[in-house]
Design a protein around this motif. Structure first.
Motif, PDB file in Angstrom:
ATOM      1  N   GLN A   1       0.732  -1.141  -0.117  1.00 28.31           N
ATOM      2  CA  GLN A   1      -0.036   0.052  -0.019  1.00 28.31           C
ATOM      3  C   GLN A   1       0.942   1.098   0.026  1.00 28.31           C
ATOM      4  O   GLN A   1       1.810   1.355   1.012  1.00 28.31           O
ATOM      5  N   LEU A   2       0.552   1.966  -0.948  1.00 31.92           N
ATOM      6  CA  LEU A   2       1.374   3.267  -1.125  1.00 31.92           C
ATOM      7  C   LEU A   2       0.316   4.484  -0.916  1.00 31.92           C
ATOM      8  O   LEU A   2      -0.645   4.536  -1.306  1.00 31.92           O
ATOM      9  N   GLU A   3       0.816   5.460   0.309  1.00 29.84           N
ATOM     10  CA  GLU A   3      -0.243   6.645   0.517  1.00 29.84           C
ATOM     11  C   GLU A   3      -0.215   7.693  -0.760  1.00 29.84           C
ATOM     12  O   GLU A   3      -1.153   8.394  -0.749  1.00 29.84           O
ATOM     13  N   ARG A   4       0.695   7.513  -1.399  1.00 29.74           N
ATOM     14  CA  ARG A   4       0.684   8.541  -2.657  1.00 29.74           C
ATOM     15  C   ARG A   4       1.287   7.857  -3.822  1.00 29.74           C
ATOM     16  O   ARG A   4       1.983   6.997  -3.612  1.00 29.74           O
ATOM     17  N   PRO A   5       1.343   8.743  -5.023  1.00 25.57           N
ATOM     18  CA  PRO A   5       1.904   8.235  -6.163  1.00 25.57           C
ATOM     19  C   PRO A   5       3.416   8.108  -6.044  1.00 25.57           C
ATOM     20  O   PRO A   5       3.988   8.844  -5.310  1.00 25.57           O
ATOM     21  N   GLY A   6       3.943   7.188  -6.872  1.00 25.99           N
ATOM     22  CA  GLY A   6       5.211   6.738  -6.792  1.00 25.99           C
ATOM     23  C   GLY A   6       5.676   5.425  -7.039  1.00 25.99           C
ATOM     24  O   GLY A   6       4.784   4.683  -7.347  1.00 25.99           O
TER      25      GLY A   6
ATOM     26  N   TRP B   1       4.316   0.339  -8.219  1.00 28.55           N
ATOM     27  CA  TRP B   1       3.948   1.871  -8.263  1.00 28.55           C
ATOM     28  C   TRP B   1       2.191   1.938  -8.299  1.00 28.55           C
ATOM     29  O   TRP B   1       1.485   1.278  -8.376  1.00 28.55           O
ATOM     30  N   LYS B   2       2.249   3.335  -7.905  1.00 27.79           N
ATOM     31  CA  LYS B   2       0.975   4.099  -7.938  1.00 27.79           C
ATOM     32  C   LYS B   2       0.989   5.346  -8.787  1.00 27.79           C
ATOM     33  O   LYS B   2       1.869   5.903  -8.454  1.00 27.79           O
ATOM     34  N   LYS B   3       0.034   5.195  -9.705  1.00 27.81           N
ATOM     35  CA  LYS B   3       0.001   6.333 -10.719  1.00 27.81           C
ATOM     36  C   LYS B   3      -0.917   7.652  -9.905  1.00 27.81           C
ATOM     37  O   LYS B   3      -1.699   7.242  -9.147  1.00 27.81           O
ATOM     38  N   PRO B   4      -0.504   8.986 -10.565  1.00 31.20           N
ATOM     39  CA  PRO B   4      -1.312   9.932  -9.995  1.00 31.20           C
ATOM     40  C   PRO B   4      -2.853   9.681  -9.914  1.00 31.20           C
ATOM     41  O   PRO B   4      -3.223   9.155 -11.159  1.00 31.20           O
ATOM     42  N   GLY B   5      -3.524   9.865  -9.053  1.00 33.06           N
ATOM     43  CA  GLY B   5      -5.068   9.721  -9.157  1.00 33.06           C
ATOM     44  C   GLY B   5      -5.461   8.278  -9.105  1.00 33.06           C
ATOM     45  O   GLY B   5      -6.824   7.830  -9.056  1.00 33.06           O
ATOM     46  N   ALA B   6      -4.672   7.256  -9.079  1.00 32.81           N
ATOM     47  CA  ALA B   6      -5.057   5.890  -9.005  1.00 32.81           C
ATOM     48  C   ALA B   6      -5.335   5.643  -7.332  1.00 32.81           C
ATOM     49  O   ALA B   6      -4.595   5.962  -6.546  1.00 32.81           O
ATOM     50  N   GLU B   7      -6.187   4.525  -7.445  1.00 33.84           N
ATOM     51  CA  GLU B   7      -6.434   4.090  -6.039  1.00 33.84           C
ATOM     52  C   GLU B   7      -5.584   2.681  -5.826  1.00 33.84           C
ATOM     53  O   GLU B   7      -5.273   2.660  -4.548  1.00 33.84           O
ATOM     54  N   GLU B   8      -5.259   1.849  -6.682  1.00 33.81           N
ATOM     55  CA  GLU B   8      -4.649   0.664  -6.724  1.00 33.81           C
ATOM     56  C   GLU B   8      -3.180   0.880  -7.056  1.00 33.81           C
ATOM     57  O   GLU B   8      -2.805   1.725  -7.720  1.00 33.81           O
ATOM     58  N   VAL B   9      -2.368  -0.013  -6.242  1.00 32.13           N
ATOM     59  CA  VAL B   9      -0.789  -0.192  -6.441  1.00 32.13           C
ATOM     60  C   VAL B   9      -0.782  -1.252  -7.739  1.00 32.13           C
ATOM     61  O   VAL B   9      -1.550  -2.230  -7.734  1.00 32.13           O
ATOM     62  N   GLU B  10       0.000  -1.004  -8.670  1.00 31.51           N
ATOM     63  CA  GLU B  10       0.420  -1.901  -9.813  1.00 31.51           C
ATOM     64  C   GLU B  10       1.704  -2.679  -9.606  1.00 31.51           C
ATOM     65  O   GLU B  10       2.492  -1.862  -8.709  1.00 31.51           O
ATOM     66  N   CYS B  11       1.835  -3.626 -10.319  1.00 36.01           N
ATOM     67  CA  CYS B  11       3.008  -4.208 -10.370  1.00 36.01           C
ATOM     68  C   CYS B  11       3.171  -5.094 -11.413  1.00 36.01           C
ATOM     69  O   CYS B  11       2.285  -5.242 -12.292  1.00 36.01           O
TER      70      CYS B  11
ATOM     71  N   GLU C   1       8.472   8.027  -0.081  1.00 35.25           N
ATOM     72  CA  GLU C   1       9.273   7.604   1.030  1.00 35.25           C
ATOM     73  C   GLU C   1       8.672   6.606   1.964  1.00 35.25           C
ATOM     74  O   GLU C   1       7.705   6.170   1.842  1.00 35.25           O
ATOM     75  N   PRO C   2       9.990   6.141   2.743  1.00 40.43           N
ATOM     76  CA  PRO C   2       9.495   4.781   3.595  1.00 40.43           C
ATOM     77  C   PRO C   2       8.063   5.028   4.353  1.00 40.43           C
ATOM     78  O   PRO C   2       7.399   3.974   4.606  1.00 40.43           O
ATOM     79  N   ALA C   3       7.719   6.389   4.983  1.00 40.10           N
ATOM     80  CA  ALA C   3       6.682   6.356   5.767  1.00 40.10           C
ATOM     81  C   ALA C   3       5.607   6.055   5.031  1.00 40.10           C
ATOM     82  O   ALA C   3       4.362   6.014   5.684  1.00 40.10           O
ATOM     83  N   GLN C   4       5.363   6.242   3.702  1.00 42.43           N
ATOM     84  CA  GLN C   4       4.358   6.295   2.907  1.00 42.43           C
ATOM     85  C   GLN C   4       4.132   4.864   2.344  1.00 42.43           C
ATOM     86  O   GLN C   4       3.099   4.447   1.553  1.00 42.43           O
ATOM     87  N   LEU C   5       4.952   3.730   3.042  1.00 46.00           N
ATOM     88  CA  LEU C   5       4.464   2.324   2.413  1.00 46.00           C
ATOM     89  C   LEU C   5       4.225   1.577   3.682  1.00 46.00           C
ATOM     90  O   LEU C   5       4.787   1.755   4.658  1.00 46.00           O
ATOM     91  N   LYS C   6       3.358   0.807   3.414  1.00 42.25           N
ATOM     92  CA  LYS C   6       2.854  -0.290   4.254  1.00 42.25           C
ATOM     93  C   LYS C   6       3.011  -1.486   3.195  1.00 42.25           C
ATOM     94  O   LYS C   6       2.160  -1.536   2.354  1.00 42.25           O
ATOM     95  N   GLY C   7       3.730  -2.543   3.825  1.00 37.03           N
ATOM     96  CA  GLY C   7       3.902  -3.686   2.834  1.00 37.03           C
ATOM     97  C   GLY C   7       4.031  -4.780   3.553  1.00 37.03           C
ATOM     98  O   GLY C   7       4.421  -5.056   4.786  1.00 37.03           O
ATOM     99  N   SER C   8       3.433  -6.276   2.996  1.00 34.75           N
ATOM    100  CA  SER C   8       3.879  -7.317   3.449  1.00 34.75           C
ATOM    101  C   SER C   8       3.721  -8.752   2.429  1.00 34.75           C
ATOM    102  O   SER C   8       3.461  -8.091   1.155  1.00 34.75           O
ATOM    103  N   ILE C   9       4.121  -9.574   2.825  1.00 35.99           N
ATOM    104  CA  ILE C   9       4.085 -10.715   2.054  1.00 35.99           C
ATOM    105  C   ILE C   9       2.851 -11.653   2.436  1.00 35.99           C
ATOM    106  O   ILE C   9       3.303 -12.011   3.599  1.00 35.99           O
ATOM    107  N   VAL C  10       2.143 -12.528   1.712  1.00 35.84           N
ATOM    108  CA  VAL C  10       1.159 -13.214   2.300  1.00 35.84           C
ATOM    109  C   VAL C  10       1.407 -14.398   1.783  1.00 35.84           C
ATOM    110  O   VAL C  10       1.473 -14.623   0.331  1.00 35.84           O
ATOM    111  N   PHE C  11       1.189 -15.447   2.608  1.00 34.95           N
ATOM    112  CA  PHE C  11       1.530 -16.854   2.423  1.00 34.95           C
ATOM    113  C   PHE C  11       0.353 -17.780   2.685  1.00 34.95           C
ATOM    114  O   PHE C  11      -0.408 -17.429   3.638  1.00 34.95           O
ATOM    115  N   ARG C  12       0.241 -18.871   2.235  1.00 30.95           N
ATOM    116  CA  ARG C  12      -0.740 -20.012   2.729  1.00 30.95           C
ATOM    117  C   ARG C  12      -0.044 -20.534   3.445  1.00 30.95           C
ATOM    118  O   ARG C  12       1.169 -21.398   2.973  1.00 30.95           O
ATOM    119  N   ALA C  13      -0.214 -21.145   4.732  1.00 33.51           N
ATOM    120  CA  ALA C  13       0.624 -21.781   5.748  1.00 33.51           C
ATOM    121  C   ALA C  13      -0.083 -23.346   5.841  1.00 33.51           C
ATOM    122  O   ALA C  13      -1.062 -23.384   5.632  1.00 33.51           O
TER     123      ALA C  13
END
Length: 162
Positions: free
Chosen positions: A71-76, A107-117, A150-162
């Motif tokens: 999750q990115l709080e802003r474009p970048g 990345w997140k484009k200006p005006g976008a809600e979703e993060v792309e990859c 910037e780092p403060a604008q990122l929340k990230g994790s990796i999701v696994f099936r355990a």
């Protein structure tokens, strides 16, 4: 890149910013500059936009990669590069050959809600991390932030099936 609903047997492991290791690697860079020194042949020096993160594997076996939750709080853009450093590292002498491929680029484009990859690379990278988790309790990553992110604008994790 896509967000699924949580379900039983899902394990979400967050990226944790390792401030101390990031500072230590920056000091290595400053020390070389002050002494007009050269890095070791093939040494990876930390750039100002790069930060060290870690993922602690609270479970190591039978992990199957499901998805990235970035999750990115802003474009970048953020580029996630894994390291093959095996034990509690002294990453101040991280070598380029210890950087894993592929990398995850989000990345997140200006005006976008979703993060792309790039889904194919992100999938392959996630599967490689699941394999490495079998032999590691901790894995270290270099995250490079661009386009004003910037780092403060990122929340990230990796999701696994355990």
């Amino acid at each position: 890149c896509e967000l699924d609903r949580p379900f039983a047997g899902m394990l979400e492991l967050p990226f944790v910013h390792d401030d101390q290791l990031t500072r230590c690697m920056r000091l290595r860079f400053q020390s070389l500059q002050q002494k007009n020194g050269r890095p070791q042949d093939g040494e990876k020096l930390l750039h100002p936009n790069e930060h060290v993160y870690r993922v602690d594997f609270i479970q190591q076996h039978n992990l199957r990669f499901l998805r990235w939750d970035i999750q990115l709080e802003r474009p970048g853009k953020v580029t996630v590069t894994g390291t093959s450093q095996h034990w509690t590292p002294d990453l101040t002498h991280l070598m380029n050959r210890q950087l894993l491929e592929p990398v995850g680029i989000f990345w997140k484009k200006p005006g976008a809600e979703e993060v792309e990859c790039n889904e194919a690379d992100a999938q392959e990278f996630g599967e490689r991390i699941a394999e490495l988790a079998r032999i590691r309790k901790v894995m270290y990553f270099l995250l490079a932030f661009t386009d004003g992110l910037e780092p403060a604008q990122l929340k990230g994790s990796i999701v696994f099936r355990a």
